[in-house]
Write a protein that holds these residues in place. Structure first.
Motif, PDB file in Angstrom:
ATOM      1  N   UNK A  24       0.837  -1.220  -0.128  1.00 42.51           N
ATOM      2  CA  UNK A  24      -0.153  -0.007   0.035  1.00 42.51           C
ATOM      3  C   UNK A  24       0.879   1.182  -0.033  1.00 42.51           C
ATOM      4  N   UNK A  25       0.676   2.040  -1.076  1.00 42.59           N
ATOM      5  CA  UNK A  25       1.599   3.267  -1.101  1.00 42.59           C
ATOM      6  C   UNK A  25       0.771   4.502  -1.290  1.00 42.59           C
ATOM      7  N   UNK A  26       0.676   5.276  -0.499  1.00 45.40           N
ATOM      8  CA  UNK A  26      -0.032   6.742  -0.169  1.00 45.40           C
ATOM      9  C   UNK A  26       0.600   7.293  -1.363  1.00 45.40           C
ATOM     10  N   UNK A  47      -6.467   5.758   4.083  1.00 43.30           N
ATOM     11  CA  UNK A  47      -6.425   4.519   5.072  1.00 43.30           C
ATOM     12  C   UNK A  47      -7.314   4.846   6.622  1.00 43.30           C
ATOM     13  N   UNK A  48      -8.142   4.125   6.761  1.00 42.25           N
ATOM     14  CA  UNK A  48      -9.054   4.166   8.083  1.00 42.25           C
ATOM     15  C   UNK A  48      -8.317   3.665   8.998  1.00 42.25           C
ATOM     16  N   UNK A  49      -8.014   2.554   8.855  1.00 44.91           N
ATOM     17  CA  UNK A  49      -7.349   1.549   9.950  1.00 44.91           C
ATOM     18  C   UNK A  49      -6.847   0.306   9.272  1.00 44.91           C
ATOM     19  N   UNK A  50      -5.878  -0.167   9.874  1.00 42.11           N
ATOM     20  CA  UNK A  50      -5.190  -1.414   9.608  1.00 42.11           C
ATOM     21  C   UNK A  50      -5.299  -2.482  10.977  1.00 42.11           C
ATOM     22  N   UNK A  51      -5.829  -3.589  10.565  1.00 46.36           N
ATOM     23  CA  UNK A  51      -5.799  -4.586  11.693  1.00 46.36           C
ATOM     24  C   UNK A  51      -5.244  -5.877  11.047  1.00 46.36           C
ATOM     25  N   UNK A  52      -3.925  -6.000  10.866  1.00 48.48           N
ATOM     26  CA  UNK A  52      -3.174  -6.942  10.636  1.00 48.48           C
ATOM     27  C   UNK A  52      -3.699  -8.555  10.911  1.00 48.48           C
TER      28      UNK A  52
END
Lengths: 61, 61
Positions: A24-26, A47-52
Motif C-alpha cells: 500500500x503506497x499513499x 487509510x481508515x485503519x489497519x488490523x493486520x
C-alpha cells in the motif's frame, strides 16, 4: 503469506475492493494497492485503519 | 500471526520503532500503533508505505 484484504467503508459497510494486498503506497490523491500477484489498483481513498492480525486494510473516502 | 514491524524512515534509514504491530489507526496528528499484546504507542508520523509480505510498515514524518 501475510497479505491482507482491502475494504472500503461506505455507508457503514465494508466493501471488499481487493484481496491479497501486499503493498500500500499513499500517493497524491489516493492509494496505490498492489496484490501478491503484482496487480495494481489506484483508489481515491485514505487509510481508515489497519488490523493486520485480522488481515484487514480498512479504507475510507 | 500476521503482525508487522513499524519502521520510521529518517535520513534515508529505517529505524525500528515497534515490533509485532497489529493495528494502525490514523488520528489527527499522527498514528496510533497497537501491538499484538495490546501495548499502544502514538507517533507523530504518517504512513509512507506498507509491505505486508515483508511484515513492514514504513512511516515518515
Amino acid at each position: 503469506m501475510c497479505e491482507a484484504n482491502a475494504y472500503l467503508i461506505q455507508n457503514g459497510k465494508q466493501e471488499l475492493i481487493m484481496e491479497s494486498v501486499d503493498k500500500v503506497e499513499p500517493e497524491e490523491n489516493g492509494l496505490r494497492l498492489v496484490d501478491i500477484y503484482g496487480e495494481q489498483r489506484f483508489v481515491k481513498a485514505r487509510i481508515h485503519a489497519l488490523s493486520l492480525v485480522d488481515h484487514k486494510i480498512l479504507l475510507r473516502y
